[in-house]
Enzyme design. Structure first.
Site, short mmCIF file in Angstrom:
data_model
loop_
_atom_site.label_atom_id
_atom_site.label_comp_id
_atom_site.label_asym_id
_atom_site.label_seq_id
_atom_site.Cartn_x
_atom_site.Cartn_y
_atom_site.Cartn_z
N HIS A 217 2.59 13.64 8.36
CA HIS A 217 2.22 13.15 7.03
C HIS A 217 2.91 11.82 6.74
O HIS A 217 2.26 10.84 6.32
CB HIS A 217 2.60 14.20 5.99
CG HIS A 217 2.38 13.83 4.57
ND1 HIS A 217 1.37 14.37 3.80
CD2 HIS A 217 3.04 12.96 3.74
CE1 HIS A 217 1.42 13.86 2.58
NE2 HIS A 217 2.43 13.00 2.52
N GLU A 218 4.22 11.75 6.96
CA GLU A 218 4.97 10.52 6.65
C GLU A 218 4.60 9.38 7.60
O GLU A 218 4.51 8.22 7.18
CB GLU A 218 6.47 10.79 6.68
CG GLU A 218 6.96 11.84 5.69
CD GLU A 218 6.54 11.57 4.25
OE1 GLU A 218 6.29 10.39 3.90
OE2 GLU A 218 6.44 12.53 3.47
N HIS A 221 1.42 7.88 6.30
CA HIS A 221 1.67 6.85 5.28
C HIS A 221 2.03 5.53 5.94
O HIS A 221 1.51 4.47 5.57
CB HIS A 221 2.81 7.29 4.36
CG HIS A 221 2.45 8.31 3.35
ND1 HIS A 221 1.25 8.32 2.67
CD2 HIS A 221 3.15 9.39 2.87
CE1 HIS A 221 1.22 9.34 1.83
NE2 HIS A 221 2.36 10.00 1.94
N HIS A 227 -2.52 9.46 -0.18
CA HIS A 227 -2.79 10.88 -0.40
C HIS A 227 -4.28 11.09 -0.65
O HIS A 227 -4.93 10.30 -1.35
CB HIS A 227 -1.98 11.41 -1.58
CG HIS A 227 -0.53 11.54 -1.29
ND1 HIS A 227 0.46 11.13 -2.17
CD2 HIS A 227 0.13 12.02 -0.20
CE1 HIS A 227 1.65 11.37 -1.64
NE2 HIS A 227 1.48 11.90 -0.45
#
Length: 612
Positions: A217-218, A221, A227
Site C-alpha cells: 500500500h505505501e 503511494h 486512495h
C-alpha cells in the site's frame, strides 16, 4: 473560552509537530517553510470540511477531543501516530506543498470557478512529473532504523511489485543525496508521499506496519496511487456516514476531481488502497463507510495484497507501450509487460489465456467445473470437521454453455469474524471478473441464491490466520436473470448541521450502526446526534448491546476435549475447566447463557442503552 481551547489545540499540535517535524525533515527533502505550508493548508482544509459538515460548531473543541482518540484508516493497518498526524492527509499521505495547495483550491471551489469544464475519473496521480522514469530502476535504500524483519518484508513487497509490473527497483545504499530515491525507515506509523517528488523521499514502515499488504500500500503511494475511495465516482459505490467520523477528520473523506487519473479502470472495493469500513471512526467500531451493495461491506479495507486492478493501474500508467499487437488473454486478463506472451490473470484465474483455475495453496482443492442443471457442490478444505487450516487458498472456475449459474450456500458456515474479512469465501459473478468480488466471513450463512451475469463465475476460498469450519456451496445451470439477494442497506440520515442560537438543543438521534458481532452478547452498536447549538450537555453518542443469541457450538470442541484427555498436571486441569463448557452455545463475559440467550446483570452494562 474559545481562545483557551484554540490555544490548547495549538500547543498540543506544536508539541506533536516538533517530534513529527524532525522525523519528516530527516527522511524527506523538505524545509521548515514547506512543512509550515503543508501543515497550514491541511488545517485550513480540516476547518473548511468541518464547517460544511457541522455549520458554525466549534472546530477547536472537536479537534481537542479527537486528538485524544486513536485513528486508523483500516482495522488491518496500525493507528496514525499523533506526532506526524498534523502533516498527514487521509491518515498516511505526506503531501508536497503543491499537492496540498491544489487539493485546497479544488475543495474550496477556486479551480472549479476558473476551469468549470475540467473533470476526470481518478485513482492515479495525473501530474507527468510525479511518475518515476522507466528507463532506469527506482533507487531505494534502507535507513539504519529498519530492523532485519522489516527489511525482509519490504524486499518481498518490492519483488512482488516487480513480478507483476514493468517497474524495476534497485537497492542503492550509496545513492547520492542529489539523486531521486526512496528511503525506507522506521518512523511513527505507516506513511508515504504520492508519486516522485525529487531527492530523498521517505516511506515510513513503522512498528506493526510490516504486513505485506500494508507495505505494498505505501509503495503504491510512492509510485503514484491515491486512495481508492477518493475517486469522484466513489459515491456510486460507497456512502460516507458523517455521523460516525471523528468530526475534525471529515476532510479525509473528500472526493476529488483533478489530482489523479483512473485510466479507464473500474472502481475496486477490494483494492489494497481502499479505506476500511471503520476508518476515522469515533469509537473504532461504528462504520464510517457503507458499501452501496452490502455484500461488499466486508471486502473493503483489505491489506492482504495488491488486487488485480491495483496492479493494472500501475501497468497502464507506466507500461502501456511494452506489448504491441492484440490481446489474446481472456476473462479480463492482459499481456504481462515483462513477458508479452504470458497473461496476467484476475484473481482466481490462471493458464496461458486466463481460462483455467489458479492452482491451490497448501490444500488439495479447486478446479474447473462444467455446470449442469442438477446441483453440484464444492466445499472448503476439511469441511466441516476438522475444518480448514491457516494459509490455504482454493479457486474454482464455473462455466456453462448458453446459461447462467445459480449459487446457494448450504449446511454449515463459519469463519474467523472480522469487520474486513481475513479468512473468507469470495464470489465473482459479474460480467467483469477483474474487480474483487463479494467476501463473506463470520458465522451467518449468506441467505438466498445468487445468479451470475454471464456463463462464467469464480469462487475463491482464502484462510490466513485461523482454522474453522468453512463453507459448502452448490451450483447449477439456470435461465434466471442475473441477481444478488443482499440485505437492505441501513442508511443513516445525517442531521442538518445548522447551528442555532441558545444552548443544549440536540438534533434527533441518528440510526443505530450495525452490530459489531453476530452473536454471544459482546457485540455493540452505537448512534450519534448533532448539537444544534454551540454547546450541549449530555452525550453525543450512545451505545447498545446487540445480538444476544448465544453463539453456535464450536465445531472443534470435541477435538480439543480429546486432546485434553492425554494431558496431565495443573495447567491441564485449568485447560480442562476452560473447555468443559465448549459443547454448549457460548456467550461472551460478562454474559451467561440462559436458555440460548445471553444475559447479565453486571454493572459494566450500565453505560449501554437497550436499542429499540
Amino acid at each position: 473560552m474559545l481562545l483557551l481551547v484554540l490555544l490548547f489545540v495549538f500547543i498540543s499540535a506544536t508539541n506533536a509537530s516538533d517530534v513529527g517535524r524532525r522525523e519528516l525533515e530527516k527522511h524527506f527533502d523538505v524545509g521548515d517553510s514547506s512543512l509550515d505550508s503543508v501543515g497550514d493548508v491541511l488545517l485550513k482544509l480540516k476547518k473548511l470540511a468541518h464547517q460544511r459538515a457541522f455549520g458554525n460548531r466549534e472546530f477547536g473543541h472537536d479537534a481537542e477531543e479527537d486528538s485524544k482518540k486513536p485513528v486508523a484508516i483500516s482495522v488491518l493497518q496500525p493507528t496514525v501516530a499523533k506526532d506526524v498526524s498534523p502533516y498527514l492527509f487521509e491518515g498516511d499521505i505526506f503531501l508536497s506543498k503543491k499537492q496540498a495547495i491544489n487539493i485546497l483550491k479544488e475543495v474550496s471551489g477556486i479551480e472549479s470557478k476558473s476551469k468549470p469544464n475540467v473533470r476526470g475519473r481518478r485513482s492515479f496521480d495525473a501530474s507527468p512529473e510525479s511518475k518515476w522514469p522507466t528507463t532506469a530502476p527506482i533507487k531505494y535504500r534502507f535507513h539504519e532504523s529498519i530492523d532485519f524483519y522489516a527489511v525482509s518484508n519490504i524486499i518481498k513487497a518490492i519483488r512482488y511489485w516487480e513480478n507483476v509490473t514493468c517497474l524495476e527497483f534497485e537497492n542503492s545504499p550509496d545513492v547520492a543525496d542529489n539523486e531521486d530515491f526512496i528511503e525506507f525507515f522506521q518512523g511513527q506509523g505507516c506513511y508515504s508521499m504520492i508519486g516522485r517528488n525529487g531527492g530523498r523521499q521517505g516511506v515510513s514502515i513503522g512498528e506493526n506496519c510490516v504486513k505485506a499488504g500494508v507495505i505494498e500500500h505505501e509503495i503504491g503511494h510512492a509510485i503514484g496511487m491515491w486512495h481508492e475511495q477518493s475517486r469522484p465516482d466513489a459515491q456510486s459505490y460507497i456512502k460516507v456516514e458523517s455521523d460516525f467520523i471523528l468530526p475534525s477528520y471529515v476532510s479525509d473523506f473528500l472526493q476529488r476531481d483533478k489530482d489523479i487519473d483512473t485510466l479507464g479502470l473500474p472502481y475496486d472495493l477490494g483494492s489494497v488502497m481502499h479505506y476500511g469500513s471503520t476508518a476515522f471512526s469515533v469509537d473504532q467500531s461504528s462504520k464510517t463507510l457503507i458499501t452501496r451493495d452490502p455484500l461488499y461491506q466486508s471486502t473493503i479495507g483489505q491489506r492482504e495484497t495488491l488486487s488485480f486492478l491495483d496492479i493494472e493501474t500501475i501497468n497502464k500508467a507506466y507500461c502501456s507501450d511494452r506489448c504491441s499487437g492484440s490481446n489474446d488473454c481472456k476473462n479480463g486478463g492482459y499481456p504481462h509487460p515483462k513477458q508479452c506472451d504470458t497473461c496476467l490473470c484476475p484473481n482466481g484465474l490462471s493458464g496461458p489465456k486466463c481460462e483455467d483455475f489458479e492452482p491451490p495453496r497448501k490444500a488439495e482443492c479447486g478446479g474447473k467445473i462444467v455446470v449442469k442443471e442438477e446441483w453440484q457442490s464444492i466445499e472448503s478444505p476439511g469441511f466441516p470437521d476438522p475444518g480448514y487450516d491457516p494459509d490455504q487458498k482454493c479457486n474454482w472456475v464455473f462455466e456453462v454453455a448458453g446459461k447462467r449459474i445459480e449459487f446457494e450456500f448450504i449446511e454449515e458456515f463459519s469463519f474467523l469474524c472480522t469487520s474486513t474479512c481475513v479468512d473468507y469465501v469470495e464470489m465473482k459473478i459479474s460480467a467483469d471478473l477483474r474487480p474483487t468480488g463479494f467476501r463473506w466471513c463470520c458465522f451467518n450463512i449468506p441467505k438466498g441464491s445468487f445468479v451470475s451475469e454471464l456463463n462464467i463465475a469464480v469462487i475463491i476460498f482464502r484462510s490466513q490466520l485461523t482454522n474453522d469450519v468453512g463453507f459448502k456451496l452448490q451450483a447449477r445451470a439456470t435461465d434466471l436473470p442475473a441477481r444478488t439477494t443482499p440485505a437492505p442497506v441501513v442508511i443513516t440520515t445525517t442531521p442538518v448541521p445548522t447551528t442555532i442560537e441558545g444552548t443544549d438543543q440536540w438534533a434527533e438521534w441518528g440510526s443505530w450502526s450495525q452490530c459489531s458481532r453476530s452473536c454471544g452478547g459482546c457485540g455493540i452498536m452505537s448512534r450519534v446526534r448533532v448539537c444544534r447549538t454551540k454547546q450541549c450537555k449530555g452525550r453525543r453518542q450512545e451505545f447498545s448491546t446487540c445480538n444476544l443469541k448465544a453463539c453456535p457450538i464450536d465445531k472443534h470442541c470435541a477435538k480439543l476435549l480429546a486432546n485434553d484427555k492425554i494431558c496431565n498436571g495443573r495447567v491441564c486441569t485449568k485447560a480442562s475447566q476452560a473447555l468443559s463448557g465448549c459443547l454448549e452455545p457460548q456467550c461472551c463475559p460478562p454474559f451467561i447463557n440462559v436458555d440460548g440467550t445471553c444475559q447479565s446483570d453486571s454493572p459494566l452494562l450500565n453505560d449501554f442503552e437497550l436499542a429499540k
